[in-house]
Motif scaffolding. Structure first.
Motif, PDB file in Angstrom:
ATOM      1  N   VAL A  28       0.839  -1.207   0.000  1.00 47.76           N
ATOM      2  CA  VAL A  28       0.000   0.000   0.000  1.00 47.76           C
ATOM      3  C   VAL A  28       0.871   1.253   0.000  1.00 47.76           C
ATOM      4  CG1 VAL A  28      -1.677   1.340   1.341  1.00 47.76           C
ATOM      5  CG2 VAL A  28      -1.995  -1.129   1.037  1.00 47.76           C
ATOM      6  N   ASN A  29       1.899   1.267   0.825  1.00 51.35           N
ATOM      7  CA  ASN A  29       2.799   2.431   0.872  1.00 51.35           C
ATOM      8  C   ASN A  29       3.488   2.647  -0.460  1.00 51.35           C
ATOM      9  OD1 ASN A  29       2.094   2.978   3.508  1.00 51.35           O
ATOM     10  ND2 ASN A  29       3.800   1.823   4.374  1.00 51.35           N
ATOM     11  N   TYR A  30       3.888   1.582  -1.135  1.00 55.93           N
ATOM     12  CA  TYR A  30       4.508   1.683  -2.461  1.00 55.93           C
ATOM     13  C   TYR A  30       3.520   2.334  -3.443  1.00 55.93           C
ATOM     14  CZ  TYR A  30       6.685   0.385  -6.867  1.00 55.93           C
ATOM     15  OH  TYR A  30       7.243   0.421  -8.114  1.00 55.93           O
ATOM     16  N   ALA A  31       2.275   1.856  -3.434  1.00 53.78           N
ATOM     17  CA  ALA A  31       1.256   2.410  -4.344  1.00 53.78           C
ATOM     18  C   ALA A  31       1.067   3.901  -4.099  1.00 53.78           C
ATOM     19  CB  ALA A  31      -0.061   1.660  -4.164  1.00 53.78           C
ATOM     20  N   LYS A  32       1.052   4.309  -2.832  1.00 59.85           N
ATOM     21  CA  LYS A  32       0.884   5.721  -2.505  1.00 59.85           C
ATOM     22  C   LYS A  32       2.073   6.550  -2.969  1.00 59.85           C
ATOM     23  CE  LYS A  32      -2.023   5.199   1.573  1.00 59.85           C
ATOM     24  NZ  LYS A  32      -2.123   5.514   2.999  1.00 59.85           N
ATOM     25  N   ARG A  33       3.285   6.079  -2.692  1.00 63.59           N
ATOM     26  CA  ARG A  33       4.496   6.827  -3.053  1.00 63.59           C
ATOM     27  C   ARG A  33       4.665   6.976  -4.554  1.00 63.59           C
ATOM     28  NH1 ARG A  33       6.913   3.529   0.578  1.00 63.59           N
ATOM     29  NH2 ARG A  33       7.932   2.385  -1.087  1.00 63.59           N
ATOM     30  N   GLY A  40      -8.101  11.479  -7.535  1.00 60.35           N
ATOM     31  CA  GLY A  40      -9.096  11.957  -6.597  1.00 60.35           C
ATOM     32  C   GLY A  40      -9.418  11.008  -5.454  1.00 60.35           C
ATOM     33  N   LYS A  41      -8.693   9.899  -5.368  1.00 66.48           N
ATOM     34  CA  LYS A  41      -8.939   8.913  -4.314  1.00 66.48           C
ATOM     35  C   LYS A  41      -7.642   8.598  -3.597  1.00 66.48           C
ATOM     36  CE  LYS A  41     -12.838   6.843  -6.644  1.00 66.48           C
ATOM     37  NZ  LYS A  41     -13.965   6.888  -5.773  1.00 66.48           N
ATOM     38  N   ARG A  42      -7.784   7.982  -2.427  1.00 70.43           N
ATOM     39  CA  ARG A  42      -6.618   7.547  -1.674  1.00 70.43           C
ATOM     40  C   ARG A  42      -6.919   6.207  -1.016  1.00 70.43           C
ATOM     41  NH1 ARG A  42      -9.249  10.956   1.763  1.00 70.43           N
ATOM     42  NH2 ARG A  42      -9.386  10.286   3.928  1.00 70.43           N
ATOM     43  N   ILE A  43      -5.877   5.482  -0.696  1.00 71.79           N
ATOM     44  CA  ILE A  43      -6.023   4.202  -0.018  1.00 71.79           C
ATOM     45  C   ILE A  43      -5.816   4.421   1.471  1.00 71.79           C
ATOM     46  CG2 ILE A  43      -5.142   1.852   0.234  1.00 71.79           C
ATOM     47  CD1 ILE A  43      -3.988   2.161  -2.635  1.00 71.79           C
ATOM     48  N   GLU A  44      -6.746   3.931   2.256  1.00 67.34           N
ATOM     49  CA  GLU A  44      -6.583   3.926   3.707  1.00 67.34           C
ATOM     50  C   GLU A  44      -6.481   2.480   4.150  1.00 67.34           C
ATOM     51  OE1 GLU A  44      -9.669   6.055   5.725  1.00 67.34           O
ATOM     52  OE2 GLU A  44      -8.763   7.982   5.237  1.00 67.34           O
ATOM     53  N   LYS A  45      -5.638   2.229   5.144  1.00 63.38           N
ATOM     54  CA  LYS A  45      -5.494   0.872   5.655  1.00 63.38           C
ATOM     55  C   LYS A  45      -5.686   0.878   7.158  1.00 63.38           C
ATOM     56  CE  LYS A  45      -0.455   1.216   5.746  1.00 63.38           C
ATOM     57  NZ  LYS A  45      -0.194   2.502   5.179  1.00 63.38           N
ATOM     58  N   ALA A  46      -6.223  -0.226   7.678  1.00 62.82           N
ATOM     59  CA  ALA A  46      -6.447  -0.357   9.114  1.00 62.82           C
ATOM     60  C   ALA A  46      -6.292  -1.821   9.495  1.00 62.82           C
ATOM     61  CB  ALA A  46      -7.844   0.128   9.481  1.00 62.82           C
ATOM     62  N   GLY A  47      -5.784  -2.036  10.686  1.00 66.23           N
ATOM     63  CA  GLY A  47      -5.638  -3.399  11.183  1.00 66.23           C
ATOM     64  C   GLY A  47      -6.988  -4.007  11.542  1.00 66.23           C
TER      65      GLY A  47
END
Length: 82
Positions: A28-33, A40-47
């Motif tokens: 996920v961090n790679y995709a964001k960077r 117009g969208k973003r990925i959020e992650k949660a445990g």
């Protein structure tokens, strides 16, 4: 993963070990960077209780992103001293 998020909006990965959770967080961090999130969208992650991970595709910039910060020429509100 991005295609799946676009299609489903949310992806839950359950019963992962610590190494698998860490690897998905890196993905996920790679995709964001690298700008792989849809416009117009973003990925959020949660445990998920320490045994999994949930990823969601949400609208707009992150509340703490630079685009949400006040501009230098923003209205200044005077605060009385004393």
């Amino acid at each position: 993963m991005i295609e799946r998020l676009v299609t489903e909006g949310r992806v839950r990965l359950a019963d992962l070990d610590d190494g698998e959770v860490a690897e998905w967080r890196r993905v996920v961090n790679y995709a964001k960077r690298h700008g792989l999130e849809p416009q117009g969208k973003r990925i959020e992650k949660a445990g998920l209780g320490g045994r999994g991970l949930e990823m969601r595709l949400v609208e707009g910039p992150h509340p703490n992103s630079r685009s949400q910060r006040p501009k230098d020429d923003a209205l200044v509100v005077p605060v009385p001293s004393g």
